[in-house]
Design an enzyme around this catalytic site. Structure first.
Site, mmCIF file in Angstrom:
data_model
loop_
_atom_site.group_PDB
_atom_site.id
_atom_site.type_symbol
_atom_site.label_atom_id
_atom_site.label_comp_id
_atom_site.label_asym_id
_atom_site.label_seq_id
_atom_site.Cartn_x
_atom_site.Cartn_y
_atom_site.Cartn_z
ATOM 1 C CG ASP A 100 -0.290 -0.245 2.550
ATOM 2 O OD1 ASP A 100 0.943 -0.493 2.586
ATOM 3 O OD2 ASP A 100 -0.986 -0.202 3.584
ATOM 4 C CG ASP A 103 5.868 5.750 6.440
ATOM 5 O OD1 ASP A 103 6.597 6.750 6.369
ATOM 6 O OD2 ASP A 103 5.021 5.618 7.334
ATOM 7 C CG PHE A 152 -1.469 7.621 9.975
ATOM 8 C CD1 PHE A 152 -0.376 6.769 10.041
ATOM 9 C CD2 PHE A 152 -2.742 7.076 10.045
ATOM 10 C CE1 PHE A 152 -0.546 5.392 10.182
ATOM 11 C CE2 PHE A 152 -2.926 5.703 10.185
ATOM 12 C CZ PHE A 152 -1.820 4.870 10.259
ATOM 13 C CG ASP A 159 -4.804 -0.477 9.413
ATOM 14 O OD1 ASP A 159 -3.742 -0.390 8.765
ATOM 15 O OD2 ASP A 159 -4.837 -0.836 10.602
HETATM 16 P P1 XMP Z 1 7.350 1.288 6.378
HETATM 17 O O1 XMP Z 1 7.568 2.412 7.385
HETATM 18 O O2 XMP Z 1 7.973 -0.004 6.827
HETATM 19 O O3 XMP Z 1 5.802 1.125 6.421
HETATM 20 O O4 XMP Z 1 7.746 1.711 4.979
HETATM 21 C C1 XMP Z 1 5.133 0.278 5.648
HETATM 22 C C2 XMP Z 1 3.821 -0.111 6.284
HETATM 23 O O5 XMP Z 1 3.403 0.803 7.323
HETATM 24 C C3 XMP Z 1 2.044 1.086 7.192
HETATM 25 N N1 XMP Z 1 1.889 2.555 7.030
HETATM 26 C C4 XMP Z 1 0.740 3.214 7.049
HETATM 27 N N2 XMP Z 1 -0.501 2.744 7.204
HETATM 28 N N3 XMP Z 1 -1.336 4.939 6.978
HETATM 29 C C5 XMP Z 1 -1.541 3.611 7.159
HETATM 30 O O6 XMP Z 1 -2.677 3.209 7.286
HETATM 31 C C6 XMP Z 1 -0.116 5.482 6.803
HETATM 32 O O7 XMP Z 1 0.012 6.701 6.621
HETATM 33 C C7 XMP Z 1 0.981 4.554 6.853
HETATM 34 N N4 XMP Z 1 2.314 4.727 6.727
HETATM 35 C C8 XMP Z 1 2.833 3.450 6.854
HETATM 36 C C9 XMP Z 1 1.550 0.316 6.000
HETATM 37 O O8 XMP Z 1 0.913 -0.858 6.439
HETATM 38 C C10 XMP Z 1 2.784 -0.056 5.228
HETATM 39 O O9 XMP Z 1 2.671 -1.289 4.557
#
Ligand code: XMP
Length: 180
Positions: A100, A103, A152, A159
């Site tokens: 999705d 980040d 966020f 979610d």
């Molecule tokens: P990283 O930090 O490992 O994050 O790149 C990946 C996972 O973190 C979740 N994620 C979010 N979920 N809103 C969400 O609902 C956000 O703004 C957000 N930022 C990170 C997501 O599951 C992703 O796969």
């Protein structure tokens, strides 16, 4: 549920259009290639299902489950946990990891490292959203629908406390909803 939502960043129509454009690009790039698409659950489930249904040739599909947030939190865990490993043999396959959002990059860099050990022909990363501002790892998406600021977001699979995944658009939650 709609009362909890602040700004809508990407409407249902904008997402639909962007996913279509992306699927057309994948159809060109992976034409005549053995492609395995690995979706990262739970966040990719809506994006994954819309994307794969627009790819006009046979592909293999698998999933990996990753756990980044626990409960009602918007701060990632120190260590992303990969709950379900892939059983697919990807040795003669091009692999596309679908998530999705990219980040901090912790989740996808860990998954890319893990899948690379299975010796695929190639491995690329495809995300709906790219939140570049928070990147901690040296990983960039090969395919991406939208770039977003450091907010966020929820909806279209994303979610907060396992809610809002079924919203057909991507939106920012109202601040007071996220305050514990
Ligand atoms: P990283 O930090 O490992 O994050 O790149 C990946 C996972 O973190 C979740 N994620 C979010 N979920 N809103 C969400 O609902 C956000 O703004 C957000 N930022 C990170 C997501 O599951 C992703 O796969």
């Amino acid at each position: 549920m709609k009362n909890d939502i602040g700004e809508v960043l990407f409407s249902e129509a904008e997402i639909k259009n962007s996913v279509s454009v992306l699927a057309q690009k994948l159809a060109v790039d992976y034409k005549h290639k053995n492609l395995t698409i690995i979706g990262v659950l739970n966040g990719s489930l809506v994006f994954l299902s819309d994307l794969i249904r627009q790819i006009p040739f046979s592909v293999k599909i698998d999933t990996i489950k990753a756990s980044t947030y626990v409960g009602a939190s918007t701060s990632p865990n120190a260590e992303t946990e990969i709950i379900h490993n892939t059983n697919l043999n990807v040795k003669d396959e091009h692999v596309l990891i679908v998530d999705d959002i990219l980040d901090t990059g912790r989740t996808l860099s860990k998954i890319v490292r893990m899948v690379t050990k299975h010796s695929p022909i190639s491995i690329k990363v495809c995300v709906l959203l790219d939140k570049m501002a928070r990147r901690e790892r040296g990983i960039e998406p090969d395919y991406c629908c939208f770039e977003i600021e450091d907010k966020f977001v929820v909806g279209y699979g994303l979610d907060f406390d396992n809610r809002y995944r079924n919203l057909p658009y991507v939106a920012v939650l109202r601040d007071d909803i996220m305050i514990p």
